[in-house]
Design a protein around this motif. Structure first.
Motif, short mmCIF file in Angstrom:
data_model
loop_
_atom_site.label_atom_id
_atom_site.label_comp_id
_atom_site.label_asym_id
_atom_site.label_seq_id
_atom_site.Cartn_x
_atom_site.Cartn_y
_atom_site.Cartn_z
N LEU A 207 -8.23 -34.46 45.18
CA LEU A 207 -7.39 -34.22 44.34
C LEU A 207 -6.07 -34.50 44.41
O LEU A 207 -5.16 -35.16 43.48
CB LEU A 207 -7.66 -32.88 43.69
CG LEU A 207 -6.67 -32.65 42.30
CD1 LEU A 207 -6.86 -33.11 41.15
CD2 LEU A 207 -7.02 -30.63 42.04
N ASP A 208 -5.36 -34.02 45.59
CA ASP A 208 -3.91 -34.47 46.10
C ASP A 208 -3.58 -35.79 46.06
O ASP A 208 -2.67 -36.19 45.53
CB ASP A 208 -3.86 -33.36 47.11
CG ASP A 208 -3.58 -31.95 46.99
OD1 ASP A 208 -3.54 -31.37 45.93
OD2 ASP A 208 -3.76 -31.36 48.17
N ASN A 209 -4.45 -36.41 46.51
CA ASN A 209 -4.41 -37.99 46.68
C ASN A 209 -4.67 -38.77 45.32
O ASN A 209 -3.58 -39.76 45.14
CB ASN A 209 -5.53 -38.73 47.62
CG ASN A 209 -5.17 -39.91 48.10
OD1 ASN A 209 -4.36 -40.35 48.78
ND2 ASN A 209 -6.09 -40.91 47.64
N ALA A 210 -5.34 -38.39 44.63
CA ALA A 210 -5.36 -38.87 43.19
C ALA A 210 -4.25 -38.66 42.35
O ALA A 210 -3.68 -39.46 41.71
CB ALA A 210 -6.59 -38.16 42.35
N LYS A 211 -3.64 -37.45 42.48
CA LYS A 211 -2.46 -37.17 41.62
C LYS A 211 -1.13 -37.79 42.17
O LYS A 211 -0.51 -38.34 41.44
CB LYS A 211 -2.10 -35.34 41.81
CG LYS A 211 -3.22 -34.74 40.93
CD LYS A 211 -2.94 -33.14 41.18
CE LYS A 211 -1.80 -32.90 40.48
NZ LYS A 211 -1.56 -31.27 40.68
N SER A 212 -1.20 -37.88 43.55
CA SER A 212 -0.14 -38.94 44.29
C SER A 212 -0.10 -40.39 43.87
O SER A 212 1.09 -40.67 43.69
CB SER A 212 -0.15 -38.40 45.70
OG SER A 212 0.65 -39.42 46.13
N ASP A 213 -1.31 -40.74 43.92
CA ASP A 213 -1.49 -42.13 43.65
C ASP A 213 -1.27 -42.59 42.14
O ASP A 213 -0.70 -43.64 41.55
CB ASP A 213 -3.08 -42.78 43.88
CG ASP A 213 -2.91 -42.84 45.72
OD1 ASP A 213 -1.81 -42.67 46.32
OD2 ASP A 213 -3.93 -43.26 45.88
N ARG A 214 -1.74 -41.85 41.14
CA ARG A 214 -1.67 -41.97 39.56
C ARG A 214 -0.91 -41.31 38.78
O ARG A 214 -1.02 -41.57 37.56
CB ARG A 214 -3.44 -42.12 39.23
CG ARG A 214 -4.21 -43.21 40.18
CD ARG A 214 -5.49 -42.75 39.81
NE ARG A 214 -6.43 -43.84 40.60
CZ ARG A 214 -6.92 -45.16 40.16
NH1 ARG A 214 -6.62 -45.37 39.07
NH2 ARG A 214 -7.57 -45.91 40.96
N GLY A 215 -0.61 -40.30 39.50
CA GLY A 215 0.55 -39.29 38.68
C GLY A 215 -0.40 -38.63 37.53
O GLY A 215 0.23 -38.14 36.35
N TYR A 216 -1.54 -38.16 37.77
CA TYR A 216 -2.16 -37.25 36.94
C TYR A 216 -1.47 -36.00 36.79
O TYR A 216 -1.08 -35.38 37.77
CB TYR A 216 -3.85 -36.90 37.40
CG TYR A 216 -4.64 -38.34 37.50
CD1 TYR A 216 -4.62 -39.41 36.37
CD2 TYR A 216 -5.29 -38.56 38.59
CE1 TYR A 216 -5.46 -40.49 36.55
CE2 TYR A 216 -6.21 -39.67 38.60
CZ TYR A 216 -6.26 -40.44 37.64
OH TYR A 216 -7.20 -41.67 37.78
N GLU A 217 -1.46 -35.50 35.60
CA GLU A 217 -0.98 -33.99 35.35
C GLU A 217 -2.30 -32.97 35.06
O GLU A 217 -2.82 -32.47 34.23
CB GLU A 217 -0.14 -33.82 34.25
CG GLU A 217 0.74 -34.85 34.17
CD GLU A 217 1.99 -34.61 33.03
OE1 GLU A 217 1.59 -34.04 32.04
OE2 GLU A 217 3.21 -35.22 33.06
#
Length: 266
Positions: free
Chosen positions: A89-99
């Protein structure tokens, strides 16, 4: 005429604003949850059954890979998803800016090493091909597993950010092949061994506690999560869903169905 146009424009803006608010407000008695195929789906079917008894409709959207469920959640196509651990999850948020953010823990799937050729990791030979997931977090998890099995040594301190390039010692000169996680079981015969996520192993017909030639301990820290959009994370319907998911009935279902291959976190 200008006043009329101004009034019409204002009315349109009010309608649009109202639509925007409605799109982000969750229903009190219905929720849509994304899961990956396999154990997450099976568990959610049980949750859906129990939720119906409390007048909560759970719609299940099933995915066969790891990227789209977070995109669908972030874009409002889902209310929740349930399939990933915190490093992913942390990696996905960092890469794609998910909120999006974790709102509860679910289950742990001990990752295992599997083979159609050998019965123990000690039987691997010089130069053998070994497969692992190609996404950063599950790839790192696999490398940590290989290190625990005594096959490699990683650079000190790399932890959950480990990459194949961080292998410091590789006594057997194993050839590490990075593949899409869901495809590894189908390509197992093409390599000497492979690290496979438990949900994909079970989907392929493996019983992890019996078929893995090496497996993480049941108290592995890679616990899975229920994830919501940040704006809805404390919504009452989500709290109700979490309560049902983390119930004694669901825990018993997990124990009876998976016999130790999937472990409840609560």
């Amino acid at each position: 005429m200008r006043k009329l146009l101004a009034l019409i424009s204002l009315a349109v803006l009010v309608v649009l604003a109202g639509c925007g608010d409605e799109a982000t407000t969750l229903s009190e008695n219905e929720i849509t949850v994304g899961v990956t195929a396999g154990p997450h789906e099976q568990i959610l079917e049980k949750v859906k059954e129990l939720a119906a008894e409390e007048d909560l409709t759970v719609n299940i959207e099933v995915f066969t890979e790891y990227v789209i469920p977070n995109t669908a959640l972030d874009e409002g196509e889902l209310d929740l998803n349930s399939y990933q651990h915190q490093p992913f999850l942390d990696n996905a948020k960092s890469d794609r800016g998910y909120e999006i953010e974790a709102v509860a823990t679910t289950v742990n799937f001990p990752m295992g090493i599997y083979s159609t050729e050998i019965a123990d990791v000690s039987q691997l030979q010089e130069g053998d091909k070994v497969a692992l997931p190609n996404d950063p977090t599950n790839g790192a998890r696999a490398l940590i597993l290989f290190e625990a099995a005594g096959l490699i040594t990683l650079k000190e301190g790399v932890g959950a950010e480990a990459m194949v390039l961080d292998i410091e010692e590789n006594p057997l000169n194993l050839d590490f092949i990075e593949l899409e996680a869901s495809q590894i079981p189908r390509q197992l015969e093409e390599v000497a061994a492979a690290a496979i996520n438990t949900n994909f192993a079970i989907e392929h017909g493996f019983v992890p506690t019996e078929d893995a030639i090496y497996i993480e301990p049941s108290d592995s820290p890679w616990v899975n999560l229920i994830v919501a959009r940040e704006e809805n994370s404390d919504d009452p319907v989500i709290e109700k869903f979490i309560r049902i998911y983390q119930s004694d009935e669901v825990k018993q279902f997990i124990e009876d169905t998976f016999e130790g291959s999937v472990v409840a976190s609560w």
